[in-house]
Design a protein around this motif. Structure first.
Motif, PDB file in Angstrom:
ATOM      1  N   PRO A 101       0.836  -1.211   0.000  1.00 50.16           N
ATOM      2  CA  PRO A 101       0.000   0.000   0.000  1.00 50.16           C
ATOM      3  C   PRO A 101       0.866   1.254   0.000  1.00 50.16           C
ATOM      4  CG  PRO A 101      -0.787  -1.588   1.621  1.00 50.16           C
ATOM      5  CD  PRO A 101       0.521  -2.109   1.123  1.00 50.16           C
ATOM      6  N   TRP A 102       0.330   2.318  -0.556  1.00 48.21           N
ATOM      7  CA  TRP A 102       1.041   3.597  -0.566  1.00 48.21           C
ATOM      8  C   TRP A 102       1.329   4.038   0.863  1.00 48.21           C
ATOM      9  CZ3 TRP A 102       3.080   5.661  -4.814  1.00 48.21           C
ATOM     10  CH2 TRP A 102       2.546   5.308  -6.052  1.00 48.21           C
ATOM     11  N   THR A 103       2.505   4.557   1.079  1.00 48.18           N
ATOM     12  CA  THR A 103       2.828   5.107   2.395  1.00 48.18           C
ATOM     13  C   THR A 103       1.976   6.336   2.667  1.00 48.18           C
ATOM     14  OG1 THR A 103       4.573   6.502   1.477  1.00 48.18           O
ATOM     15  CG2 THR A 103       5.194   4.300   2.262  1.00 48.18           C
ATOM     16  N   LYS A 104       1.912   6.730   3.913  1.00 52.18           N
ATOM     17  CA  LYS A 104       1.199   7.959   4.231  1.00 52.18           C
ATOM     18  C   LYS A 104       1.890   9.138   3.565  1.00 52.18           C
ATOM     19  CE  LYS A 104      -0.776   6.611   8.682  1.00 52.18           C
ATOM     20  NZ  LYS A 104      -0.891   6.937  10.127  1.00 52.18           N
ATOM     21  N   CYS A 105       1.111  10.131   3.203  1.00 51.12           N
ATOM     22  CA  CYS A 105       1.670  11.316   2.545  1.00 51.12           C
ATOM     23  C   CYS A 105       2.672  11.989   3.492  1.00 51.12           C
ATOM     24  CB  CYS A 105       0.555  12.290   2.159  1.00 51.12           C
ATOM     25  SG  CYS A 105       1.112  13.583   1.008  1.00 51.12           S
ATOM     26  N   SER A 106       3.769  12.449   2.926  1.00 53.88           N
ATOM     27  CA  SER A 106       4.831  13.033   3.746  1.00 53.88           C
ATOM     28  C   SER A 106       4.392  14.324   4.434  1.00 53.88           C
ATOM     29  CB  SER A 106       6.073  13.298   2.886  1.00 53.88           C
ATOM     30  OG  SER A 106       5.753  14.152   1.792  1.00 53.88           O
ATOM     31  N   VAL A 107       3.396  15.003   3.878  1.00 59.60           N
ATOM     32  CA  VAL A 107       2.863  16.221   4.501  1.00 59.60           C
ATOM     33  C   VAL A 107       1.344  16.187   4.414  1.00 59.60           C
ATOM     34  CG1 VAL A 107       4.895  17.655   4.029  1.00 59.60           C
ATOM     35  CG2 VAL A 107       3.087  17.500   2.329  1.00 59.60           C
ATOM     36  N   LEU A 108       0.689  17.020   5.216  1.00 56.54           N
ATOM     37  CA  LEU A 108      -0.772  17.055   5.236  1.00 56.54           C
ATOM     38  C   LEU A 108      -1.344  17.938   4.142  1.00 56.54           C
ATOM     39  CD1 LEU A 108      -1.382  17.302   9.093  1.00 56.54           C
ATOM     40  CD2 LEU A 108      -1.552  15.275   7.638  1.00 56.54           C
ATOM     41  N   CYS A 109      -0.538  18.854   3.577  1.00 59.04           N
ATOM     42  CA  CYS A 109      -1.051  19.785   2.577  1.00 59.04           C
ATOM     43  C   CYS A 109       0.124  20.401   1.825  1.00 59.04           C
ATOM     44  CB  CYS A 109      -1.903  20.880   3.237  1.00 59.04           C
ATOM     45  SG  CYS A 109      -1.051  21.723   4.598  1.00 59.04           S
ATOM     46  N   ALA A 110      -0.178  21.149   0.780  1.00 57.77           N
ATOM     47  CA  ALA A 110       0.811  21.887  -0.019  1.00 57.77           C
ATOM     48  C   ALA A 110       1.768  20.984  -0.782  1.00 57.77           C
ATOM     49  CB  ALA A 110       1.599  22.878   0.854  1.00 57.77           C
ATOM     50  N   GLY A 111       1.383  19.738  -1.017  1.00 66.42           N
ATOM     51  CA  GLY A 111       2.159  18.887  -1.898  1.00 66.42           C
ATOM     52  C   GLY A 111       3.211  18.053  -1.193  1.00 66.42           C
TER      53      GLY A 111
ATOM     54  N   ARG B  36       7.317   2.748  -6.947  1.00 68.35           N
ATOM     55  CA  ARG B  36       6.543   3.879  -7.458  1.00 68.35           C
ATOM     56  C   ARG B  36       6.568   5.043  -6.482  1.00 68.35           C
ATOM     57  NH1 ARG B  36       1.238   0.291  -8.996  1.00 68.35           N
ATOM     58  NH2 ARG B  36       1.863  -0.393 -11.072  1.00 68.35           N
ATOM     59  N   GLN B  37       6.392   6.235  -7.050  1.00 65.97           N
ATOM     60  CA  GLN B  37       6.284   7.444  -6.235  1.00 65.97           C
ATOM     61  C   GLN B  37       5.268   8.370  -6.884  1.00 65.97           C
ATOM     62  OE1 GLN B  37       9.984   9.381  -5.387  1.00 65.97           O
ATOM     63  NE2 GLN B  37       9.045  11.104  -4.342  1.00 65.97           N
ATOM     64  N   ARG B  38       4.474   9.041  -6.073  1.00 60.19           N
ATOM     65  CA  ARG B  38       3.476   9.968  -6.601  1.00 60.19           C
ATOM     66  C   ARG B  38       3.283  11.128  -5.631  1.00 60.19           C
ATOM     67  NH1 ARG B  38      -2.403   6.956  -5.639  1.00 60.19           N
ATOM     68  NH2 ARG B  38      -2.376   7.050  -3.357  1.00 60.19           N
ATOM     69  N   SER B  39       2.753  12.213  -6.174  1.00 60.86           N
ATOM     70  CA  SER B  39       2.462  13.381  -5.339  1.00 60.86           C
ATOM     71  C   SER B  39       1.134  13.187  -4.626  1.00 60.86           C
ATOM     72  CB  SER B  39       2.424  14.653  -6.185  1.00 60.86           C
ATOM     73  OG  SER B  39       1.455  14.531  -7.217  1.00 60.86           O
ATOM     74  N   CYS B  40       0.931  13.901  -3.522  1.00 60.81           N
ATOM     75  CA  CYS B  40      -0.290  13.762  -2.726  1.00 60.81           C
ATOM     76  C   CYS B  40      -0.538  15.046  -1.942  1.00 60.81           C
ATOM     77  CB  CYS B  40      -0.177  12.568  -1.767  1.00 60.81           C
ATOM     78  SG  CYS B  40       1.279  12.647  -0.686  1.00 60.81           S
ATOM     79  N   ASN B  41      -1.777  15.180  -1.469  1.00 62.98           N
ATOM     80  CA  ASN B  41      -2.184  16.336  -0.650  1.00 62.98           C
ATOM     81  C   ASN B  41      -1.678  17.646  -1.260  1.00 62.98           C
ATOM     82  OD1 ASN B  41      -3.372  14.536   1.081  1.00 62.98           O
ATOM     83  ND2 ASN B  41      -1.856  14.727   2.694  1.00 62.98           N
ATOM     84  N   THR B  42      -2.049  17.865  -2.529  1.00 61.13           N
ATOM     85  CA  THR B  42      -1.543  19.031  -3.248  1.00 61.13           C
ATOM     86  C   THR B  42      -2.332  20.303  -2.953  1.00 61.13           C
ATOM     87  OG1 THR B  42      -2.923  18.403  -5.156  1.00 61.13           O
ATOM     88  CG2 THR B  42      -0.631  17.629  -5.121  1.00 61.13           C
ATOM     89  N   GLU B  43      -3.445  20.208  -2.208  1.00 67.72           N
ATOM     90  CA  GLU B  43      -4.210  21.418  -1.914  1.00 67.72           C
ATOM     91  C   GLU B  43      -3.438  22.315  -0.944  1.00 67.72           C
ATOM     92  OE1 GLU B  43      -5.491  18.270   1.045  1.00 67.72           O
ATOM     93  OE2 GLU B  43      -5.124  18.399  -1.112  1.00 67.72           O
ATOM     94  N   PRO B  44      -3.584  23.655  -1.066  1.00 64.95           N
ATOM     95  CA  PRO B  44      -2.854  24.568  -0.173  1.00 64.95           C
ATOM     96  C   PRO B  44      -3.218  24.337   1.291  1.00 64.95           C
ATOM     97  CG  PRO B  44      -3.782  25.766  -2.043  1.00 64.95           C
ATOM     98  CD  PRO B  44      -4.388  24.388  -2.072  1.00 64.95           C
ATOM     99  N   CYS B  45      -2.268  24.627   2.151  1.00 63.45           N
ATOM    100  CA  CYS B  45      -2.516  24.504   3.596  1.00 63.45           C
ATOM    101  C   CYS B  45      -3.414  25.652   4.062  1.00 63.45           C
ATOM    102  CB  CYS B  45      -1.198  24.554   4.367  1.00 63.45           C
ATOM    103  SG  CYS B  45      -0.096  23.165   4.048  1.00 63.45           S
ATOM    104  N   PRO B  46      -4.179  25.451   5.130  1.00 57.18           N
ATOM    105  CA  PRO B  46      -4.931  26.574   5.712  1.00 57.18           C
ATOM    106  C   PRO B  46      -3.972  27.584   6.319  1.00 57.18           C
ATOM    107  CG  PRO B  46      -5.087  24.635   7.107  1.00 57.18           C
ATOM    108  CD  PRO B  46      -4.411  24.185   5.850  1.00 57.18           C
ATOM    109  N   PRO B  47      -4.390  28.846   6.439  1.00 60.09           N
ATOM    110  CA  PRO B  47      -3.504  29.855   7.049  1.00 60.09           C
ATOM    111  C   PRO B  47      -3.083  29.428   8.455  1.00 60.09           C
ATOM    112  CG  PRO B  47      -5.389  30.913   6.004  1.00 60.09           C
ATOM    113  CD  PRO B  47      -5.671  29.431   5.993  1.00 60.09           C
TER     114      PRO B  47
END
Length: 577
Positions: A308-318, A350-361
Motif C-alpha cells: 500500500p502507498w505510504t502515508k503522505c509526507s505532509v498534510l497539505c501543499a504537496g 513507485r512514487q506519486r504526489s499527494c495532498n496538493t491542496e494549499p494549507c490553511p492559514p
C-alpha cells in the motif's frame, strides 16, 4: 423609517448582498479504520451570508475523500459480512437465517448460505425448498439437475442418475479438497491513473475463479495471459459484457450500471492468467477468490506485489507517497524474502504526489532571540507572521486576521533574577584639546544590581572596571601662521618716507612658533609718502637734512642731489650743489 436599528429615508431599502463560501473545515474522522473508508469536509455560505434577497452560494457544500485504504489485519470480519449479519435477526418467510455474502454468478437467493431456526432456538442446516434447474451446468458446487414434468431429478458429478457424488472445491469428483488451496483477498492499493496495473496472478489449473469490484467505478477489469496478450479489455479497448472462452474454460464478464463489474469462471484453466485493472480513477477495491492446485511449479507460488502507498509526507501543499515492491506467497498473501520471487519479473518502486491542496492559514513562529539582559528581567523577541503554504516552494504572507486568534506572543520577559553589583560608566567628556592628540574622561561608579544605589568601589571587581580615560584626536590642528600688526606712521613728514609693522610666527594656540614658512613671511617695512604743504626752499634756516636719514653724504658723493627726492631728504647737504 428604521431598518436594522438605523434611521434611513422613507422608502429606502438597502441592496441585497450575495453569499460567498467560507473556508473548508478540517477533514473529519474516517468512516473505517482499515480497508478503505470515507472522510468528509464541509464549508458554509457565510463569508458573507446572503442578505436582503441576495443569492445563495453555488457549488458543493460537502466534499469527500478516501482514507485508511490499507488492508485490514488478517482475521478481521469482512465489511459485507457485517452488513449481511444484520439480517440474521430479521425473519424471512417466517424463519430465521444466517446470511452470508453471495459470491456466485446466476443463482439468486440460492447462492446464500442459510440456517433455519429450530424449535429450541438452535439453528440446523436446511436445504432450500425450491427445486434448482440449470441446464447449462454453471451452478458451481450446487448439484446439477435435469428438469422434466415439473419436477427435478438429481444427477451426480459421475453422471449417474440419482448419484450423490459431488465435486469438491478443486472440481475433483468425489474428492476431499486436498488437491488445491483457496486463494482470496481484496486488492485496494492506490494506483496511478491511465494504465493497466496487476491485481493477482491466477496459476494454471485454478478453479472457481471469482473476481469482482466491491463498488461501482469507472475502472475496468482486464485479463491477460502469461505471454502478455490480453483476452478481455486489452489495448485500452473495452469489450461488451459477454462470455469469453479463455484458457480452456468460460469466463463470464458482467458489467451494468447497477452492479459492480465481475469476472467468473468454473475452470480449470490450462495457462497462467493475470487479472489486471485499467485505472481511470482511485480503485474502490477488487475482491478475488479462486482455488489453485497445490502441486504446481514452485515459481508460481510467489509473485511480486506492490505494498500500500505510504502515508503522505505532509498534510497539505504537496507531499509524496512511496509504493514499495515485496515478494508474497500467493496461498496466504504473506510477505516472504525477495529471493523466493524471480528477479527478472520484479517491478520498479513507485512514487506519486499527494495532498496538493494549499494549507490553511497558520502562524509561522520564529525562534526566540537571546535575552536582552542576563539578569534584572530582560526581554526576548521572536517573529510571528500569518502565512499560507501554497506548495513546497511557494508561501504567501497574509493579514493577521486570516489566522486563528489570538496571535502568539512576540515579546516576553526573561532572566528576572537580581544582578550582582556592577560598574556603571557615565558618558564620556569632550575631547581636550579640540584638535590634535588629546583625552576624553568619564566617571565610573559601583552600583547595585538594579542601579538604584551607589556602592563603595570595593564591592565591585577591580579587574572588570571600565577605563576612565581614553585617547582621542578629533582633527588635525591648523599649522603656525604669520601674524602682522598695524603699519606705523610714515617716517617723512613731507614727501617719501618709510613705515614699519610687527610680523610674528604664531601657533594656533597664540604661542610664538618657529615653524612658519620663511618664504611666506609678510614684509615688515614699506615706502610711504606724506603730502607736503609747500615746496622746498633755499632758505638755510628752513633747509635741513632729515634726521633719520644717515646717508646724505653718500647722496652728495654719488651726485644724487639733482633728483627731487634726495634733494628734499638731504636739503642742507645738497644746498649749493
Amino acid at each position: 423609517w428604521c431598518y436594522k436599528r438605523e434611521c434611513v429615508p422613507f422608502g429606502t431599502r438597502p441592496e441585497g448582498v450575495d453569499g460567498a463560501w467560507g473556508s473548508w473545515s478540517s477533514w473529519g474522522e474516517c468512516s473505517r479504520t482499515c480497508g478503505g473508508g470515507v472522510s468528509s469536509s464541509v464549508r458554509h455560505c457565510d463569508s458573507p451570508r446572503p442578505t436582503i434577497g441576495g443569492k445563495y452560494c453555488l457549488g458543493e457544500r460537502k466534499r469527500y475523500r478516501s482514507c485508511n485504504t490499507d488492508d485490514c489485519p488478517p482475521g478481521s470480519q469482512d465489511f459485507r459480512e457485517l452488513q449481511c449479519a444484520e439480517f440474521d435477526s430479521v425473519p424471512f418467510r417466517g424463519k430465521y437465517y444466517t446470511w452470508k455474502t453471495y459470491r456466485g454468478g446466476e443463482l439468486g437467493l440460492l447462492g446464500l448460505s442459510s440456517s433455519a431456526a429450530s424449535g429450541q432456538g438452535g439453528r440446523n442446516a436446511e436445504t432450500p425448498s425450491k427445486d434448482v434447474c440449470d441446464t447449462e451446468g454453471t451452478a458451481g458446487s450446487l448439484p446439477v439437475a435435469h428438469c422434466c414434468c415439473s419436477s427435478s431429478q438429481h444427477v451426480g458429478c459421475d453422471r449417474v442418475l440419482g448419484s450423490d457424488s459431488k465435486e469438491d472445491k478443486c472440481r475433483v469428483c468425489g474428492g476431499d479438497g486436498s488437491s488445491c488451496e483457496t486463494i482470496e483477498g481484496v486488492f485496494n492499493h492506490s494506483l496511478p491513473e491511465g494504465g493497466y496495473e496487476e491485481v493477482i496472478q491466477i496459476p494454471k489449473g485454478s478453479v472457481h475463479i471469482d473476481i469482482r469490484e466491491l463498488n461501482l467505478s469507472v475502472n475496468y477489469l482486464a485479463l491477460r495471459g502469461d505471454s502478455g496478450e490480453y483476452f478481455i479489455n486489452g489495448k485500452l479497448s473495452i469489450d461488451p459484457p459477454r462470455r469469453f472462452d479463455i484458457a480452456g474454460t468460460t469466463f463470464h464478464y458482467r458489467r451494468s450500471p447497477e452492479e459492480p463489474e465481475s469476472l467468473e469462471a468454473l475452470g480449470p484453466t490450462n495457462i497462467t492468467l493475470f487479472v489486471m485493472v485499467l485505472v481511470r480513477t482511485e480503485p474502490q477495491g477488487i475482491r478475488y477468490k479462486f482455488n489453485a492446485p497445490v502441486g504446481r511449479d514452485g515459481s508460481s507460488l510467489y509473485s511480486w506485489h506492490y505494498t500500500p502507498w505510504t502515508k503522505c509526507s505532509v498534510l497539505c501543499a504537496g507531499g509524496s507517497q512511496i509504493q514499495s515492491v515485496v515478494c508474497r506467497k500467493l496461498s496466504d498473501g504473506s510477505t516472504v524474502p525477495n529471493h523466493f520471487c524471480s528477479a527478472d519479473t520484479k517491478v520498479p518502486e513507485r512514487q506519486r504526489s499527494c495532498n496538493t491542496e494549499p494549507c490553511p492559514p497558520a502562524w509561522a513562529i520564529g525562534n526566540w532571540s537571546e535575552c536582552s539582559r542576563s539578569c534584572n528581567e530582560g526581554v526576548r523577541t521572536r517573529s510571528v507572521f500569518c502565512k499560507r503554504k501554497i506548495s513546497a516552494s511557494e508561501e504567501k504572507t497574509l493579514d493577521d486576521a486570516s489566522c486563528s486568534q489570538p496571535r502568539p506572543k512576540m515579546l516576553e520577559p526573561c532572566n528576572n533574577q537580581t544582578c550582582p553589583p556592577e560598574w556603571v560608566a557615565l558618558d564620556w567628556s569632550e575631547c581636550t584639546p579640540s584638535c590634535g592628540p588629546g583625552f576624553r574622561h568619564r566617571i565610573v561608579l559601583c552600583k547595585s544590581g538594579d542601579h538604584s544605589v551607589t556602592l563603595p568601589t570595593s564591592q565591585c571587581h577591580e579587574a572588570t572596571k571600565p577605563p576612565t580615560s581614553m585617547r582621542c584626536n578629533l582633527r588635525r590642528c591648523p599649522p603656525p601662521r604669520w601674524v602682522t600688526g598695524e603699519w606705523g606712521e610714515c617716517s617723512a613728514q613731507c614727501g617719501l618716507g618709510q613705515q614699519r609693522r610687527s610680523v610674528q610666527c604664531l601657533a594656533h594656540t597664540g604661542q610664538p612658533s618657529m615653524e612658519c614658512v620663511e618664504a611666506l613671511q609678510p614684509p615688515g617695512m614699506q615706502q610711504c609718502e606724506t603730502k607736503c604743504e609747500s615746496g622746498p626752499t633755499d632758505n638755510p634756516e628752513e633747509c635741513k637734512d632729515v634726521n633719520k636719514v644717515a646717508y646724505c653724504p653718500l647722496v652728495l658723493k654719488f651726485k644724487f642731489c639733482s633728483r627731487t627726492y634726495f634733494r628734499q631728504m638731504c636739503c642742507k647737504t645738497c644746498q649749493g650743489h
